[in-house]
Design an enzyme around this catalytic site. Structure first.
Site, PDB file in Angstrom:
ATOM      1  CB  ALA A 128      -1.439  -0.079   1.385  1.00 46.57           C
ATOM      2  NE  ARG A 167      12.241   5.129   1.983  1.00 48.46           N
ATOM      3  CZ  ARG A 167      11.608   4.074   2.510  1.00 48.46           C
ATOM      4  NH1 ARG A 167      13.389   4.243   3.929  1.00 48.46           N
ATOM      5  NH2 ARG A 167      10.794   3.360   3.346  1.00 48.46           N
ATOM      6  NE  ARG A 210       5.255  -2.015 -36.875  1.00 48.23           N
ATOM      7  CZ  ARG A 210       4.837  -1.661 -37.393  1.00 48.23           C
ATOM      8  NH1 ARG A 210       4.484  -1.436 -38.984  1.00 48.23           N
ATOM      9  NH2 ARG A 210       3.180  -1.183 -37.468  1.00 48.23           N
ATOM     10  CE  LYS A 250       0.577  -4.368 -39.856  1.00 46.37           C
ATOM     11  NZ  LYS A 250      -0.638  -3.370 -40.022  1.00 46.37           N
TER      12      LYS A 250
END
Ligand code: UD1
Ligand code: CA
Length: 457
Positions: A11, A16, A333, A351
């Site tokens: 949670a 940091r 792709r 592709k």
């Protein structure tokens, strides 16, 4: 066997990290930290896992889906307060509860199992997983009495100089008797430097009540490391990389430079495959045996058969067969499927293309939305013109067809079996099998034109 529960703490915002991305979602070896933790828990025969979410709750839930259940911690008042939120689901139930943080991505199922076995053997109400390190700064320290029994855990920020010199740290992984856990949590206060309800205080509370508390020390500190900032993130990445690479090397994979080889935790690699430096295997990429991948190759969610070579190239969501040669500098792709023996050479982009057995596109081509049969030769510089600015159209090239250099195939269009396209053609109409199509203007040669004075002026 008694019930086993797990609570995953996820949670916190992770201040940091200085990031828009919530801490537990930062990836290690391409996978969010909290997902590594949940993956490991899944091989621990836990009956129910409750994940505590707060900051980025939606994103954590999108990631983990129904693999776990959730409890929301609205305000982040500390790790003890976080575990309390699981009380709605777990309080009053008998059994043991493993508590683990979402920011300790290197912990393994084996260590969880060892920790739980130790807990059961000692009959303790609480067992903490500890580790010994020469650099304990930032971690809670484990304080033991003269007999070596765990007394309490003191946070770095609350610790005296003498306590800070202790090298045994709290990994923030624990096993508790479930009922004792939720009873003791009610007695945890927040009178400390951070004003938080600390989960490790449960250890001291149970110990004071005369209950058995125990510690199990991990063999390797690195496995227990917590990631609070980007420096620790890179350290964790380094250790995870080492672990994954060593595993695959032991399975018969050669890495010419393991320091520069990046393999996702979900990738699979066959024996005698060689990974050259700069190879990045993302997601569930599966590579067969005796392949040579790299140098400088990135494969994402792709499958590669056996004995295939992929050099300085990029492929995503592609299916690549055996004895295929790709690159250097090819780009595959999504939805590219290359059958066995295919050759895709330099500066070829594919592709949503399927290429049948032994077909070739060796140089400088764009092939998109195409079904290409077996033994087709796509000449240098040829392209499928698949897009009219609004829609995409299909190109079909049947077995054995030969597409001459620098051809444009204006889709939708089909090239029949064994057809031949003359170099430089712009093909707008279907070409039947066994036919020759030439679609270019004829050359005009003006003999001696430049010898003529008029042309020179
Ligand atoms: C914690 C331990 C410390 C231990 C270290 C090991 C406490 C008080 N300290 O410190 O003894 O050595 O882990 O890595 O437990 N979280 C919540 N809600 C909160 C606070 C935290 O869900 O209110 C979650 C965070 O998302 C994180 C985990 O709990 O995943 C640990 O919190 P973090 O703030 O990182 O604790 P540390 O300071 O590392
Ligand atoms: Ca932490």
């Amino acid at each position: 066997m008694s019930q086993r529960y797990a609570v995953v703490l996820a949670a916190g915002k992770g201040t940091r990290m200085k990031s828009e991305l919530y801490k537990v979602l930062h990836p290690i070896a391409g996978k969010p930290m909290v997902e590594h933790v949940v993956d490991q828990l899944e091989s621990c025969s836990v009956d129910e896992t409750v994940t505590i979410v707060g900051h980025g709750a939606d994103k954590v839930q999108d990631l983990l889906g129904d693999r776990v259940s959730y409890a929301v911690q609205e305000e982040q008042l500390g790790t003890g307060h976080a575990v309390m939120q699981a009380g709605k689901v777990l309080e009053g139930k008998s059994g043991t509860t493993l508590v683990v943080c979402g920011d300790t991505p290197l912990l393994t199922a084996e260590t969880f199992a060892d920790l739980m076995a130790h807990h059961e053997q000692t009959g303790a109400k609480a067992t903490v997983l500890t580790a010994v390190t020469e650099e304990p700064d930032g971690y809670g320290r484990v304080l033991r009495d003269a007999d070596g029994q765990v007394e309490k855990i003191v946070e770095h920020k609350d610790a005296s100089a003498a306590e800070r010199s202790v090298k045994e740290i709290n990994s923030a992984t624990y096993v508790f008797d479930n009922e004792a856990l939720f009873t003791s949590l009610k007695n945890v206060g927040n009178d400390n430097v951070q004003g938080e309800y600390y989960l490790p205080d449960v250890i001291e509370i149970l110990q004071r009540e005369g209950e058995t508390v125990s510690a199990f020390t991990a063999a390797d500190f690195h496995e227990t490391m917590g990631v609070n900032d980007r420096v620790a993130l890179s350290e964790a990445e380094k250790w995870m990389k080492r672990r994954i690479n060593e595993y695959w090397m032991r399975q018969g994979v050669t890495m010419t430079d393991p320091e520069q080889t990046y393999i996702s935790r979900d990738a699979v690699i066959g024996p005698d495959t060689v990974l050259e430096p700069g190879t990045v295997l993302r997601g569930r990429t599966i590579i067969g045996s005796a392949c040579r991948i790299g140098p400088h190759t990135e494969l994402t969610e792709s499958r590669v058969g056996d004995r295939t070579l992929v050099k300085q190239s990029v492929a995503s969501m592609s299916d690549i067969g055996s004895d295929v040669k790709i690159g250097p500098f090819a780009h595959l792709r999504p939805e590219t499927a290359l059958d066995d023996g295919v050759r895709v050479g330099n500066f070829v982009e594919l592709k949503k293309v399927s290429m049948g057995k032994n077909s070739k596109a060796s140089h400088l081509s764009y092939l998109g939305d195409a079904e290409i049969g077996d033994a087709v030769n796509v000449g240098c510089g040829s392209i499928t013109v698949n897009y009219d600015g609004k829609n995409k159209y299909l190109t079909k090239i049947e077995d054995g067809a030969f597409v001459g250099c620098n051809s444009n195939l204006i889709a939708p269009v089909s090239i029949g079996t064994g057809a031949y396209i003359a170099a430089g053609s712009t093909i707008t109409d279907d070409v039947p099998g066994e036919s020759l199509a030439i679609a270019r203007s004829r050359q005009t040669t003006k003999d001696g034109y430049l010898k003529n004075d008029a042309a020179k002026n």
